[in-house]
Design a protein around this motif. Structure first.
Motif, short mmCIF file in Angstrom:
data_model
loop_
_atom_site.label_atom_id
_atom_site.label_comp_id
_atom_site.label_asym_id
_atom_site.label_seq_id
_atom_site.Cartn_x
_atom_site.Cartn_y
_atom_site.Cartn_z
N GLY A 89 9.42 14.97 -0.22
CA GLY A 89 8.09 14.38 -0.04
C GLY A 89 7.30 15.63 0.33
O GLY A 89 7.88 16.72 0.49
N SER A 90 5.86 15.25 0.01
CA SER A 90 5.27 16.55 0.70
C SER A 90 5.29 16.83 2.22
O SER A 90 4.90 17.67 2.71
CB SER A 90 3.81 16.30 0.24
N ASP A 91 5.77 15.90 2.94
CA ASP A 91 6.08 15.88 4.25
C ASP A 91 6.98 17.34 4.52
O ASP A 91 6.57 18.13 5.47
CB ASP A 91 7.11 14.82 4.75
N PHE A 115 -3.84 13.15 8.73
CA PHE A 115 -2.31 13.19 8.33
C PHE A 115 -1.57 13.75 9.66
O PHE A 115 -1.84 15.01 10.08
CB PHE A 115 -2.13 13.56 7.38
N TYR A 118 0.69 17.34 10.26
CA TYR A 118 0.12 18.92 10.34
C TYR A 118 0.53 19.13 11.58
O TYR A 118 1.04 20.12 12.11
CB TYR A 118 -1.11 18.94 10.03
N CYS A 158 -7.41 17.59 4.38
CA CYS A 158 -6.79 16.38 3.75
C CYS A 158 -7.75 15.55 2.99
O CYS A 158 -8.79 15.17 3.45
CB CYS A 158 -6.17 15.38 4.66
N ASN A 162 -6.41 10.84 5.26
CA ASN A 162 -5.83 9.79 5.65
C ASN A 162 -5.93 9.94 7.05
O ASN A 162 -5.83 10.75 7.82
CB ASN A 162 -4.33 9.79 5.26
N ASP A 189 -4.53 19.02 1.34
CA ASP A 189 -3.48 17.68 1.01
C ASP A 189 -4.08 16.83 0.12
O ASP A 189 -4.95 16.07 0.42
CB ASP A 189 -3.04 17.39 2.23
N ALA A 191 -2.56 14.10 -1.49
CA ALA A 191 -1.48 13.05 -1.59
C ALA A 191 -2.13 11.86 -2.64
O ALA A 191 -1.38 11.25 -3.18
CB ALA A 191 -0.91 12.48 -0.18
N TYR A 192 -3.62 11.64 -2.46
CA TYR A 192 -4.05 10.53 -3.02
C TYR A 192 -4.88 11.17 -4.26
O TYR A 192 -5.64 10.27 -5.04
CB TYR A 192 -4.90 9.73 -2.01
N THR A 219 1.98 14.60 -4.28
CA THR A 219 3.28 13.72 -4.17
C THR A 219 3.68 12.95 -5.20
O THR A 219 2.51 12.36 -5.99
CB THR A 219 3.44 12.97 -2.73
N SER A 221 5.07 10.12 -4.22
CA SER A 221 5.41 8.80 -3.60
C SER A 221 4.32 7.85 -3.40
O SER A 221 4.50 6.62 -3.39
CB SER A 221 5.33 9.35 -2.02
N LYS A 222 3.05 8.32 -4.02
CA LYS A 222 1.80 7.36 -3.94
C LYS A 222 1.75 6.56 -5.37
O LYS A 222 2.11 5.89 -5.74
CB LYS A 222 0.79 8.24 -3.39
N ARG A 230 11.68 10.48 -2.05
CA ARG A 230 11.37 11.76 -1.41
C ARG A 230 11.09 13.05 -2.39
O ARG A 230 12.17 14.04 -2.35
CB ARG A 230 12.47 11.96 -0.49
C1 PLP Z 1 -2.11 12.67 3.66
C2 PLP Z 1 -0.64 12.49 3.26
N1 PLP Z 1 -0.16 13.59 2.99
C3 PLP Z 1 1.07 13.76 2.66
C4 PLP Z 1 1.85 12.31 2.76
C5 PLP Z 1 3.42 12.64 2.94
O1 PLP Z 1 3.87 11.71 1.48
P1 PLP Z 1 5.54 12.12 1.24
O2 PLP Z 1 6.10 12.85 2.19
O3 PLP Z 1 5.79 10.96 0.70
O4 PLP Z 1 5.05 13.13 -0.09
C6 PLP Z 1 1.15 11.13 3.16
C7 PLP Z 1 1.88 9.92 3.21
O5 PLP Z 1 1.49 8.92 3.69
C8 PLP Z 1 0.02 11.28 3.44
O6 PLP Z 1 -0.94 10.32 3.59
#
Ligand code: PLP
Length: 365
Positions: A89-91, A115, A118, A158, A162, A189, A191-192, A219, A221-222, A230
């Motif tokens: 995941g980008s996490d 988010f 961080y 971000c 988010n 970031d 992610a979206y 990511t 994930s979205k 992940r």
């Molecule tokens: C802004 C942002 N960055 C990163 C993530 C992490 O996503 P993931 O770890 O699933 O790639 C999320 C997940 O909700 C997010 O909202």
């Protein structure tokens, strides 16, 4: 035993409530989860096929460097292979960046409502988070610039943000990057990214040629719908990516994640269809919020932050009792909830439940 002092009071991350838990606790058979910005349309059919085949290789370690996926993604993005790092995941990429770059006493700048990962990773490394208030739900880039000191190591942006869903534009980003000192990393970031339809949104990969201090996070994930596998990534200068790689665990992404991401990349029709349906969902939700007189932030993500005029925890419970899970708990916006965009049926069920929760005596369930 003596833990790092900075982690002793660190809260454990609270994810959206799982569907199974809610069904069990409330005795409900139908539960709709609109809490974690997941893709309501699942993932590409191409992914399902490769996952089936991959079952035969469960006993094998993955390729630690994700070589084939890296090559596919580099071609997709138009960058060199050594500009990409994958994480669980980008996490995980966020955690790796913090691990590689932040030490005790460093400063790192972020929005006051963004988010949360961080800040938690900065805390773990003993760095000081300077939180700059959002303005109208949007990053205040000028405010963030004004907080840069000789101790600043990383600025987190971000985009879309988010939980507000707002974006900063191409022009705003360029003007910002032109003034950030070149030794301060900017982590953007995205992610979206794939959900965004606003034309003023920056196309950032080409900017890597100009700004050596830029790292982009995205990511699978979205919109690609692979949250359970992940897999996310960072893109930046080879020297920066190499440093992040040095603190990565040897097998941080799985064979399933890598193979699924490769298949998902090949199905850009799925991505486009999801983007279109998401935009229809946003339009529907925003129109309903207008009808109900509720303020919301214009969202370019797959979620909307909407004002419900009472403590979000109360609304969370009222919706949960009707089988709908949303996300409360945003410090700066205590009387807002974040709802992920679902299928049209899920969105309608949410609006109906929301109306009932806002006006129990006037609406039917
Ligand atoms: C802004 C942002 N960055 C990163 C993530 C992490 O996503 P993931 O770890 O699933 O790639 C999320 C997940 O909700 C997010 O909202």
């Amino acid at each position: 035993m003596k833990p790092k002092s900075q982690i002793v009071h660190l809260p454990v991350y609270k994810p959206g409530k799982p569907i199974e838990e809610v069904k069990r606790e409330l005795g409900l058979s139908e539960v709709i989860k609109l809490a974690s910005n997941e893709n309501p349309y699942g993932s590409s059919k191409l992914v399902h096929d490769v996952i089936q085949k991959e079952l035969a290789h469960l006993s094998l370690y993955p390729d630690g460097s994700a070589g084939e996926l890296t090559a596919d993604l580099a071609a997709h993005l138009g960058v060199q292979k050594d500009q990409i790092i994958f994480g669980a995941g980008s996490d995980e990429v966020i955690a790796l960046i913090a691990r590689a770059f932040l030490i005790h006493g460093d400063e790192t700048i972020m929005a006051d409502q963004t988010f949360s990962v961080y800040k938690s990773n900065a805390d773990i490394e003993g760095a000081v988070s300077i939180e700059v208030p959002l303005v109208n739900g949007t990053h205040d880039l000028e405010g963030m610039l004004s907080k840069v000191t000789a101790r600043t190591k990383i600025i987190w942006v971000c985009n879309p943000n988010n939980p507000t869903g707002t974006i900063i534009t191409h022009d705003e980003l360029v003007s910002f990057m032109d003034r950030v000192p070149s030794d301060v990393m900017v982590v953007l970031d995205e992610a979206y990214y794939e959900y965004v339809t606003d034309e003023s949104y920056p196309e950032t990969v080409p900017m890597l040629q100009q700004y050596n201090n830029l790292v982009i996070l995205r990511t699978f994930s979205k919109i690609y719908g692979l949250a359970s596998l992940r897999i996310g990534y960072g893109v930046g200068q080879p020297e920066v990516i190499s440093l992040i790689n040095q603190v990565r665990e040897p097998f941080n992404t799985t064979r399933f994640g890598q193979i699924a991401a490769r298949a998902a990349l090949r199905d850009q029709d799925f991505v486009k269809a999801c983007r279109d349906k998401n935009r229809e969902g946003i339009t529907y939700l925003q129109a309903e919020f207008d009808r109900l007189g509720l303020h919301y932030f214009p969202s370019q993500g797959n979620f909307v932050l909407v004002h419900i005029g009472k403590p979000a925890a109360e609304m969370f419970d009222a919706l949960l009792r009707q089988g709908i899970i949303i996300r409360p708990g945003f410090q700066v916006y205590p009387d807002y909830i974040r709802v992920s965009v679902g299928t049209p049926e899920q969105n309608e069920a949410f609006v109906k439940a929301l109306e009932h929760a806002l006006n129990p005596e006037r609406s039917e369930v």
